[in-house]
Design an enzyme around this catalytic site. Structure first.
Site, PDB file in Angstrom:
ATOM      1  NE  ARG A 164     -17.802 -14.253  -1.635  1.00 27.76           N
ATOM      2  CZ  ARG A 164     -18.409 -13.180  -1.124  1.00 27.76           C
ATOM      3  NH1 ARG A 164     -18.688 -12.165  -1.920  1.00 27.76           N
ATOM      4  NH2 ARG A 164     -18.702 -13.080   0.150  1.00 27.76           N
ATOM      5  CG  ASN A 175     -18.238 -15.623   3.979  1.00 28.88           C
ATOM      6  OD1 ASN A 175     -17.127 -15.365   4.434  1.00 28.88           O
ATOM      7  ND2 ASN A 175     -18.906 -14.789   3.203  1.00 28.88           N
ATOM      8  N   GLY A 176     -17.591 -16.068   7.388  1.00 29.22           N
ATOM      9  CA  GLY A 176     -17.798 -15.126   8.493  1.00 29.22           C
ATOM     10  C   GLY A 176     -16.931 -15.489   9.681  1.00 29.22           C
ATOM     11  CG  HIS A 212       9.732  25.060   5.360  1.00 29.53           C
ATOM     12  ND1 HIS A 212      10.481  26.063   5.927  1.00 29.53           N
ATOM     13  CD2 HIS A 212       8.753  24.755   6.247  1.00 29.53           C
ATOM     14  CE1 HIS A 212       9.994  26.359   7.119  1.00 29.53           C
ATOM     15  NE2 HIS A 212       8.947  25.572   7.359  1.00 29.53           N
ATOM     16  CD  GLU A 257      -2.934   5.069   0.470  1.00 33.96           C
ATOM     17  OE1 GLU A 257      -1.696   5.021   0.630  1.00 33.96           O
ATOM     18  OE2 GLU A 257      -3.543   4.246  -0.219  1.00 33.96           O
ATOM     19  CD  GLU A 304      -1.078   2.458  -5.946  1.00 36.41           C
ATOM     20  OE1 GLU A 304      -0.339   1.475  -6.123  1.00 36.41           O
ATOM     21  OE2 GLU A 304      -1.667   2.643  -4.885  1.00 36.41           O
ATOM     22  CE  LYS A 359      -4.613   3.143  -3.216  1.00 35.60           C
ATOM     23  NZ  LYS A 359      -3.401   3.068  -2.547  1.00 35.60           N
ATOM     24  CB  CYS A 410     -15.381 -17.988   2.317  1.00 34.74           C
ATOM     25  SG  CYS A 410     -14.240 -17.871   3.704  1.00 34.74           S
ATOM     26  CE  LYS A 433      -3.700  -6.096  -3.393  1.00 35.75           C
ATOM     27  NZ  LYS A 433      -4.113  -4.685  -3.216  1.00 35.75           N
TER      28      LYS A 433
HETATM   29  C1  AGP Z   1      -0.695   0.190  -2.522  1.00 32.93           C
HETATM   30  O1  AGP Z   1      -1.726   0.732  -3.330  1.00 32.93           O
HETATM   31  C2  AGP Z   1       0.413  -0.402  -3.337  1.00 32.93           C
HETATM   32  N1  AGP Z   1      -0.138  -1.439  -4.153  1.00 32.93           N
HETATM   33  C3  AGP Z   1       1.653  -0.768  -2.547  1.00 32.93           C
HETATM   34  O2  AGP Z   1       2.209   0.431  -2.093  1.00 32.93           O
HETATM   35  C4  AGP Z   1       1.462  -1.706  -1.320  1.00 32.93           C
HETATM   36  O3  AGP Z   1       0.789  -1.008  -0.309  1.00 32.93           O
HETATM   37  C5  AGP Z   1       2.847  -2.091  -0.800  1.00 32.93           C
HETATM   38  O4  AGP Z   1       3.515  -2.797  -1.812  1.00 32.93           O
HETATM   39  C6  AGP Z   1       2.798  -2.938   0.472  1.00 32.93           C
HETATM   40  O5  AGP Z   1       2.157  -4.162   0.197  1.00 32.93           O
HETATM   41  P1  AGP Z   1       1.806  -5.124   1.438  1.00 32.93           P
HETATM   42  O6  AGP Z   1       0.789  -4.397   2.266  1.00 32.93           O
HETATM   43  O7  AGP Z   1       1.272  -6.374   0.817  1.00 32.93           O
HETATM   44  O8  AGP Z   1       3.069  -5.365   2.216  1.00 32.93           O
END
Ligand code: AGP
Length: 615
Positions: free
Chosen positions: A27, A104-105, A507, A484, A491, A488, A2, A610
């Protein structure tokens, strides 16, 4: 996580505090609140759910009545205990309104303190842990606010930053700190306390960092610092040379880089409070132990990075609980017509809690009478609201679009769900569960150790930034890490990257190998499932035989792999199932550095949002 600001000086406190909160909204933005003490012994409190603008509008609408005075404090909330509503917004007060507290915490023993207060006739009006602290401080107050705060802090367990005002002590604010950030801003005739320097560096760049279990009292003319027992402690003044933008990012160029550094705390805070009296406890469990025991199949549904964390859950839950687990992309889940019934547990993972694909999967699961457990980083979001049980991650707001700290927090939460299921089903004895939890508690330090070695990773990122593609290979829990790492890179650097199970190399993907192509290999521990280690060594030989570059993420001291690694990225030795918590970090850093080398905005990658609230 926070945002907190306290001010004592010669200017109207309300304006100073609102400005400071505006610098800390990254925050937390679930709610905001202020408290101002005027010279006549009046303490005014205003608080509102939603972003800071909602509070400012309400204050403007009321003409800021009562909010006159040069002593004040404020709070922007990232909800942990209690949904983001007006009545859960900070500051919280005692029944008389003489004390105001922002926090905060997480106060881990707040349930016990709450019960004690209620037994003594105190009526609590919110769901928060903070309100209990306000009542306790008011009860302890006998004319010395700092002494009252210290006495209460000695009873609190967990992590907390508390900032406290009292109507009878205008011109003074008391703040306490344990395992949660708090700095003092040292001005000329005015002083601040704040979660971080961004709140006050437009006024002063001179600051004092508080240490563990310390209490500071600020006034217009100075500050004093003691421990929780009242003994004075030495402090160190430092000068902040960041600009405001850098301060909000903790000195980093991007929020994502700061959030990578916050991963030890994200792990620690997600674990906090989930092992009580030798038992794993979830946040909201509207499923009793028998219902957990009756589970005979688990689906893990999520998208993107959350899905990759779910793949880790598959390995952990199957191993600990001997339950069949399917990890499924949420966008595919309901269209495949899965076989679900009341004995099916669907674990829905979503940091935002608003992802449409995952939300629709949750709704489909519940229509089929399956039970749903949500893992979410956003208190009060739609997915947890529509679930039967919830385990919140405590990574704090993640501003970077690319998930980093929320990923490791999700992985930790998945382990907790696995241990809770094993506990309910009796597939692990309580001492075994205690041992697993103790190993998890060592992970924040392990992640911090990895963060200490990332300069080599950054140099490697700059070195391979011009590559046309990067492949990522892993086995067992290294496979989700490979996926993952590839996501990264896609994206952030808009580079072709593919993650796959190392056993699949022969394969088909082996056809992609060519001279100089970077291939990241996530190695398991040589001490764990040894057969996996030797099979990956064989994969590395296949890769090298075709002239590709092997970038190997391996356990410190794994000398067998060293001769075959074009680049060796070492991570601490951790238990096999927990390895994703350390081996993912170098891949996050690698992707961010390649993106920076390519001149892209690490926080706001193109075409991405996001939270994807459309299907
Ligand atoms: C992750 O780097 C991406 N921004 C995206 O794959 C994200 O993980 C996915 O859209 C799921 O989002 P959420 O965890 O808010 O459901």
């Amino acid at each position: 996580m926070c945002g907190i600001v306290g001010y004592v000086g010669h200017r109207p406190a309300l304006d100073v505090v609102l400005q400071g909160l505006g610098r800390l909204e990254y925050r937390g933005y679930d709610s905001a609140g202020v408290a101002v003490v005027d010279g006549s012994g009046s303490l005014s409190v205003g608080r509102k759910a939603g972003p800071l603008a909602n509070l400012a509008a309400e204050l403007d609408g009321s003409g800021r009545d009562g909010f006159v005075g040069t002593t004040g404090m404020g709070h922007t909330r990232w909800a942990t205990h209690g949904a983001p509503t007006d009545r859960n917004a900070h500051p919280h007060s005692d029944a008389t309104g003489a004390v105001a507290v922002v926090h905060n915490g997480i106060i881990e023993n707040f349930a016990q303190l709450r019960a004690e207060l209620e037994a003594s006739g105190v009526e609590l009006t919110s769901e928060t842990d903070t309100e209990s602290a306000a009542h306790l401080i008011a009860r302890q107050y006998a004319g010395d606010l700092a002494a009252a705060v210290r006495a209460v802090c000695r009873r609190l367990e967990g992590a907390f930053t508390l900032v406290v005002t009292h109507a009878d002590e205008p011109g003074r604010i008391v703040a306490a700190r344990r395992s949660s950030p708090l700095v003092v801003g040292v001005g000329d005739g005015e002083h601040f306390v704040a979660s971080d320097v961004a709140a006050f560096i437009e006024t002063t760049r001179d600051a004092v960092e508080l240490g563990q279990d310390q209490v500071v009292t600020i006034s217009a003319d100075g500050y004093t610092v003691t421990d929780f027992h009242g003994d004075p402690v030495a402090t160190r003044l430092f000068h902040v040379d960041w600009d405001l933008s850098a301060a909000e990012k903790g000195g980093h160029d991007y929020f994502m880089l700061k959030e990578i550094e916050e991963q030890p705390s994200a792990v620690r805070d997600t674990l906090r409070g989930h092992f009580v009296d030798g038992r794993i406890v979830l946040d909201e469990q509207r499923m009793d132990t028998q219902e957990l025991r009756d589970v005979d199949k688990v689906f893990v549904v999520a998208c993107g990075t959350a899905y990759h964390s779910g793949l880790v859950a598959k390995y952990a839950i199957e191993h600990w609980c001997r339950l069949p687990v399917e990890a499924e992309l949420a966008s595919e889940f309901r269209y495949r017509d899965p076989v679900l019934d009341r004995s099916t547990l669907v674990v829905a993972i979503s940091q935002s809690g608003e992802t449409a694909d995952t939300l629709e999967a949750v709704r489909h699961a519940r229509e089929q009478k399956a039970r749903v457990l949500a893992i979410c980083n956003t208190n009060g979001a739609q997915i947890p609201r529509e679930s039967d049980a919830v385990l919140y991650t405590h990574a704090g707001p993640e501003i970077g679009v690319a998930a980093t700290k929320t990923f490791v927090a999700q992985v930790v939460a998945n382990y907790l769900v696995g241990l809770a299921l094993a506990q309910a089903r009796g597939t692990k004895y309580s001492d075994e569960i205690a041992r697993e939890f103790a190993e998890l508690e060592a992970m924040p330090d392990a992640v911090a150790d990895v963060l200490g070695t990332v300069e080599r990773v950054r140099a490697l990122g700059r070195d391979i930034a011009g590559s046309k593609a990067v492949l990522f290979l892993g086995r067992h829990v290294g496979y989700p890490v490979a996926l993952e790492g590839a996501l990264k890179l896609k994206e952030l650097a808009y580079m072709h990257a593919e993650g796959f199970a190392a056993g699949e190399l022969k394969h088909g993907p082996i056809a992609l190998l060519e001279e100089g192509l970077p291939v990241v290999v996530v190695m398991p521990s040589p001490k764990g499932r040894g057969v996996l280690h030797s099979k990956l060594l064989s994969n590395i030989q296949e890769i090298r035989a075709r002239g590709a570059r092997t970038i190997v993420v391996a356990e410190e001291g794994d000398d067998t792999v060293r001769p075959y690694a074009s680049h060796l990225l070492e991570v601490p030795a951790v238990p096999t199932l927990l390895q994703p918590l350390v081996s993912t970090v170098p891949l996050q850093v690698l992707a961010a550095e390649i993106a920076r080398a390519r001149g892209f905005d690490v926080d706001r990658p193109r075409n991405l949002a996001k939270s994807v609230t459309v299907e």
